[in-house]
Scaffold this motif. Structure first.
Motif, PDB file in Angstrom:
ATOM      1  N   UNK A  40       5.476   1.862  12.726  1.00 51.50           N
ATOM      2  CA  UNK A  40       4.730   1.180  11.655  1.00 51.50           C
ATOM      3  C   UNK A  40       3.400   1.884  11.391  1.00 51.50           C
ATOM      4  N   UNK A  41       2.712   2.255  12.465  1.00 55.19           N
ATOM      5  CA  UNK A  41       1.433   2.964  12.304  1.00 55.19           C
ATOM      6  C   UNK A  41       1.653   4.304  11.609  1.00 55.19           C
ATOM      7  N   UNK A  42       2.689   5.018  12.064  1.00 57.41           N
ATOM      8  CA  UNK A  42       2.995   6.313  11.436  1.00 57.41           C
ATOM      9  C   UNK A  42       3.368   6.110   9.969  1.00 57.41           C
ATOM     10  N   UNK A  43       4.129   5.062   9.689  1.00 64.39           N
ATOM     11  CA  UNK A  43       4.520   4.759   8.313  1.00 64.39           C
ATOM     12  C   UNK A  43       3.289   4.458   7.466  1.00 64.39           C
ATOM     13  N   UNK A  44       2.371   3.652   8.017  1.00 64.53           N
ATOM     14  CA  UNK A  44       1.144   3.333   7.282  1.00 64.53           C
ATOM     15  C   UNK A  44       0.331   4.590   7.036  1.00 64.53           C
ATOM     16  N   UNK A  45       0.253   5.463   8.057  1.00 63.35           N
ATOM     17  CA  UNK A  45      -0.494   6.714   7.887  1.00 63.35           C
ATOM     18  C   UNK A  45       0.162   7.584   6.825  1.00 63.35           C
ATOM     19  N   UNK A  46       1.491   7.660   6.848  1.00 59.06           N
ATOM     20  CA  UNK A  46       2.202   8.461   5.839  1.00 59.06           C
ATOM     21  C   UNK A  46       2.028   7.877   4.440  1.00 59.06           C
ATOM     22  N   UNK A  47       2.059   6.551   4.329  1.00 56.52           N
ATOM     23  CA  UNK A  47       1.828   5.934   3.018  1.00 56.52           C
ATOM     24  C   UNK A  47       0.418   6.242   2.513  1.00 56.52           C
ATOM     25  N   UNK A  48      -0.551   6.132   3.417  1.00 50.27           N
ATOM     26  CA  UNK A  48      -1.938   6.437   3.027  1.00 50.27           C
ATOM     27  C   UNK A  48      -2.045   7.891   2.592  1.00 50.27           C
ATOM     28  N   UNK A  49      -1.391   8.770   3.338  1.00 48.81           N
ATOM     29  CA  UNK A  49      -1.439  10.203   2.976  1.00 48.81           C
ATOM     30  C   UNK A  49      -0.751  10.435   1.630  1.00 48.81           C
ATOM     31  N   UNK A  50       0.393   9.783   1.436  1.00 49.19           N
ATOM     32  CA  UNK A  50       1.109   9.935   0.162  1.00 49.19           C
ATOM     33  C   UNK A  50       0.259   9.403  -0.986  1.00 49.19           C
ATOM     34  N   UNK A  51      -0.376   8.263  -0.772  1.00 52.36           N
ATOM     35  CA  UNK A  51      -1.259   7.715  -1.814  1.00 52.36           C
ATOM     36  C   UNK A  51      -2.389   8.688  -2.116  1.00 52.36           C
ATOM     37  N   UNK A  80      -3.056  10.656  -5.617  1.00 50.46           N
ATOM     38  CA  UNK A  80      -4.282  10.423  -6.386  1.00 50.46           C
ATOM     39  C   UNK A  80      -5.008  11.722  -6.699  1.00 50.46           C
ATOM     40  N   UNK A  81      -4.952  12.696  -5.829  1.00 52.29           N
ATOM     41  CA  UNK A  81      -5.674  13.945  -6.057  1.00 52.29           C
ATOM     42  C   UNK A  81      -4.675  15.032  -6.402  1.00 52.29           C
ATOM     43  N   UNK A  82      -4.980  15.842  -7.407  1.00 57.27           N
ATOM     44  CA  UNK A  82      -4.043  16.913  -7.757  1.00 57.27           C
ATOM     45  C   UNK A  82      -3.957  17.924  -6.617  1.00 57.27           C
ATOM     46  N   UNK A  83      -2.749  18.412  -6.408  1.00 57.36           N
ATOM     47  CA  UNK A  83      -2.523  19.353  -5.317  1.00 57.36           C
ATOM     48  C   UNK A  83      -3.068  20.727  -5.691  1.00 57.36           C
ATOM     49  N   UNK A  84      -3.668  21.366  -4.733  1.00 60.32           N
ATOM     50  CA  UNK A  84      -4.185  22.715  -4.908  1.00 60.32           C
ATOM     51  C   UNK A  84      -3.076  23.685  -4.530  1.00 60.32           C
TER      52      UNK A  84
END
Length: 177
Positions: free
Chosen positions: A57-68, A72-76
């Motif tokens: 669950x923690x890893x999932x939350x971290x991955x969701x936060x990273x995906x968000x 939100x920011x354009x990829x370089x």
């Protein structure tokens, strides 16, 4: 869980057969030991699974936060691998194409709106010119009618003045007679 018990122990002179009872108690203690070990193993496995679930669950939350954050920011393109960089370049090119098409469509809509506005303005000018010309004709007609009416009123006034003089003269002639 209920423990399996024999229906009865063999009766001896002084109660039950002690060897049979001891043997059954040993079996039951062995079974209790196995059940306790199974229970302890199940509890340990459940705790391990609960920890792994929490970690997932923690890893999932971290991955969701990273995906968000990534969404939100354009990829370089310089910060990613070649394949991802290529995909990003394709996406940017496609986005540029979409933007260009939208700009062209917007320009076409603006041109169409300007053409429509110009046509409506010209139609309004033509209509206004017709209305002005109609109003001029109406003014000329009313002015001519007013002149004719004023001329008739002068003639009527002159006729009435002459009739009044004649009436007055006639009244004097009758009074003198």
């Amino acid at each position: 869980m209920t423990l399996p018990l024999p229906e009865s122990f063999a009766l001896t002179l002084r109660g039950y057969d002690r060897d049979q009872v001891d043997e059954r108690i040993d079996e039951l203690l062995t079974e209790i030991g196995l059940l306790t070990a199974d229970r302890d193993a199940a509890v340990a496995e459940a705790e391990t699974l609960a920890r792994r679930l929490e970690e997932a669950r923690s890893a999932n939350a971290a991955l969701r936060a990273r995906a968000d954050r990534l969404c939100r920011t354009p990829a370089d393109p310089a910060a990613v691998g070649d394949r991802v960089r290529h995909l990003l370049e394709l996406a940017h090119a496609e986005a540029d194409g979409v933007v260009a098409a939208a700009r062209q469509r917007g320009a076409a809509i603006v041109r169409e709106a300007e053409d429509t506005a110009a046509r409506k303005l010209e139609d309004a000018r033509v209509h206004a010119a017709r209305e002005i010309e109609h109003a001029r004709h109406r003014v000329e007609y009313l002015a001519a009618t007013e002149r004719r009416t004023a001329d008739r009123l002068r003639k009527i006034d002159a006729f009435l003045a002459e009739a009044a003089e004649l009436l007055e003269a006639d009244t004097r002639l009758h009074a003198a007679a």
